[in-house]
Scaffold this motif. Structure first.
Motif, mmCIF file in Angstrom:
data_model
loop_
_atom_site.group_PDB
_atom_site.id
_atom_site.type_symbol
_atom_site.label_atom_id
_atom_site.label_comp_id
_atom_site.label_asym_id
_atom_site.label_seq_id
_atom_site.Cartn_x
_atom_site.Cartn_y
_atom_site.Cartn_z
ATOM 1 N N PRO A 1 16.586 -25.271 -17.377
ATOM 2 C CA PRO A 1 16.887 -25.136 -18.806
ATOM 3 C C PRO A 1 15.619 -24.822 -19.603
ATOM 4 N N LEU A 2 15.756 -23.939 -20.605
ATOM 5 C CA LEU A 2 14.624 -23.529 -21.434
ATOM 6 C C LEU A 2 14.906 -23.888 -22.889
ATOM 7 N N PRO A 3 13.874 -24.069 -23.701
ATOM 8 C CA PRO A 3 14.090 -24.393 -25.116
ATOM 9 C C PRO A 3 14.714 -23.213 -25.864
ATOM 10 N N LYS B 1 11.388 -11.084 -21.925
ATOM 11 C CA LYS B 1 10.101 -11.359 -22.557
ATOM 12 C C LYS B 1 10.039 -12.809 -23.040
ATOM 13 N N TYR B 2 11.162 -13.299 -23.586
ATOM 14 C CA TYR B 2 11.190 -14.681 -24.065
ATOM 15 C C TYR B 2 11.072 -15.654 -22.897
ATOM 16 N N ILE B 3 11.775 -15.370 -21.786
ATOM 17 C CA ILE B 3 11.695 -16.238 -20.604
ATOM 18 C C ILE B 3 10.257 -16.329 -20.111
ATOM 19 N N SER C 1 20.063 -21.505 -24.991
ATOM 20 C CA SER C 1 20.052 -22.007 -23.621
ATOM 21 C C SER C 1 21.459 -22.487 -23.267
ATOM 22 N N ILE C 2 22.031 -21.926 -22.210
ATOM 23 C CA ILE C 2 23.409 -22.225 -21.819
ATOM 24 C C ILE C 2 23.430 -22.867 -20.438
ATOM 25 N N LYS C 3 24.245 -23.912 -20.288
ATOM 26 C CA LYS C 3 24.438 -24.554 -18.976
ATOM 27 C C LYS C 3 25.756 -24.052 -18.387
#
Length: 319
Positions: A241-243, A205-207, A250-252
Motif C-alpha cells: 500500500p502507498l500513501p 512516476k508517482y509510484i 491507494s486501492i486494496k
C-alpha cells in the motif's frame, strides 16, 4: 426317366417348403422382432451452461457451423434432410425427411451442473402393420442412428469451446494482486488511448516518487454513464500500500478472490462486444459481478497502429 421326374418333383417340393419357410420367417421378423414403434435416444454431455446451449441451438443459422457435411441452404446428411421445426422450452422439434413422410424427432436440453448440460436426441419411428414397411423403417432407423451420432459428436466439439459461444475464450482464475494506485477522470466523450497511456505514465512516476514497486500490468475501465458523461479509471498494481496524494488513490484489491478472464483481438468495438459477452457468460453461469470489469492492453496501442492486431485481456471480478 421316372426316377428323374420323381427327383425333380421332390426338389420342387423342398424348394417350395424353403420359400414358404423364408416367407414365414420374414413375416415373423417383421411382426415379432421389429416393434410397432422403433425408439432410440442418443445423448452428449457438454461443458457449458444449459441456457447457453439452448440459446445456441435455437439459432438455426448456428447449425451450419458444426454440420458434418458440405455447407448448403439445407441441413442434408447421407440422403436425409434435417429441419428445425419448432422451438420450445429447452426443447427443439427436428423434422427428419427421407422419402415422402417426414419423421418428428426431439432434442431435449437438460442441466447437469451450473457449468454443464446434456443434450438428448429422442427419435420414434412408427412402423405400422405392413411387414415391408416394418423392414424399411428398421433399415431407416439404423441409418438415422448413425447420422444422429455424427451430428451430436460435431455439436459437442463446437459447444465445448466457449469462444464459439461467446466470441472469445473465457476462463476462471484468482486475483493475484492486492494493492494498486488508481486515478479516476471524467470526460464528455470516450477518452483516447493516448490519454490512457498518459495517465499510466503519471501513475508510474508517482509510484517511483514515493518509493513503491510496480507489480503487474496496468489496467483501465471505461464506463459510459450517459450520452455526455464517460468515466475512466486507470490503475497500476503495486507490491504494497502507498500513501494517497492529490488524485492518486491507494486501492486494496480482493486478493485470491474469483475472477473471469477473456482475451479478444481487435479495436474498441471488438472490446466493447467482448465486455457484453463477458456479462452474458456471467449471467449464464449465475456469477455475481462484484467490481468493475477492466481492460489490460497486451499490445502497445501507441506503437501498433493496426487495430486488428491489438490484443486486450478483460478481467471480470466475480463472487
Amino acid at each position: 426317366m421316372k426316377k428323374n421326374v420323381a427327383k425333380y418333383r421332390s426338389m420342387k417340393r423342398w424348394l417350395i417348403v424353403i420359400l414358404i419357410s423364408l416367407l414365414v420367417l420374414f413375416f415373423a421378423v417383421s411382426y415379432f422382432i421389429i416393434p410397432g414403434n422403433i425408439h432410440f435416444t442418443r445423448s452428449i454431455t457438454v461443458n457449458i451452461n444449459q441456457t447457453a446451449v439452448y440459446r445456441t441451438l435455437s439459432e438455426k443459422n448456428n447449425w451450419q457451423k458444426w454440420w458434418p457435411a458440405e455447407k448448403s441452404q439445407s441441413l442434408a446428411l447421407n440422403g436425409f434432410n434435417f429441419k428445425i421445426d419448432k422451438i420450445g422450452f429447452n426443447m427443439l422439434s427436428i423434422l427428419v425427411e427421407k422419402g415422402q413422410r417426414p419423421d418428428s424427432t426431439f432434442l431435449h436440453i437438460l442441466p447437469l451442473t451450473n457449468d454443464s448440460a446434456t443434450v438428448i436426441w429422442d427419435v420414434k419411428l412408427h412402423t405400422g402393420g405392413n411387414p415391408f414397411r416394418n423392414i424399411s423403417q428398421y433399415i431407416k432407423a439404423r441409418k438415422m442412428i448413425s447420422n444422429c451420432e455424427l451430428i451430436l459428436a460435431n455439436m459437442k466439439d463446437y459447444l465445448n469451446k466457449n469462444e464459439n459461444i461467446y466470441g472469445l475464450k473465457i476462463w476462471k482464475d484468482k486475483i493475484h494482486i492486492e494493492y494498486m494506485v488508481s486515478v479516476k477522470n471524467s470526460y464528455n466523450r470516450r477518452p483516447s488511448d493516448q490519454e490512457i497511456y498518459d495517465i499510466i505514465t503519471s501513475i508510474r512516476k508517482y509510484i517511483a516518487q514515493v518509493g513503491g514497486t510496480e507489480q503487474d500490468r496496468p489496467f483501465c475501465n471505461i464506463t459510459v454513464v450517459d450520452s455526455t458523461n464517460v468515466e475512466l479509471v486507470v490503475g497500476v498494481p503495486v507490491t504494497a500500500p502507498l500513501p494517497e496524494s492529490g488524485y492518486f488513490r491507494s486501492i486494496k484489491m480482493l486478493k485470491n478472490g474469483n475472477i473471469l478472464y477473456g482475451e479478444v483481438k481487435g479495436g474498441h468495438a471488438s472490446v466493447d462486444i467482448a465486455l457484453k459477452q463477458m456479462d452474458l457468460f456471467a449471467k449464464d453461469h449465475e456469477c455475481l459481478n462484484i467490481a468493475i470489469p477492466f481492460q489490460i492492453f497486451l499490445t502497445d496501442r501507441l506503437a501498433e497502429k493496426d487495430t486488428t492486431r491489438w490484443v486486450t485481456r478483460i478481467g471480470y471480478p466475480i463472487l
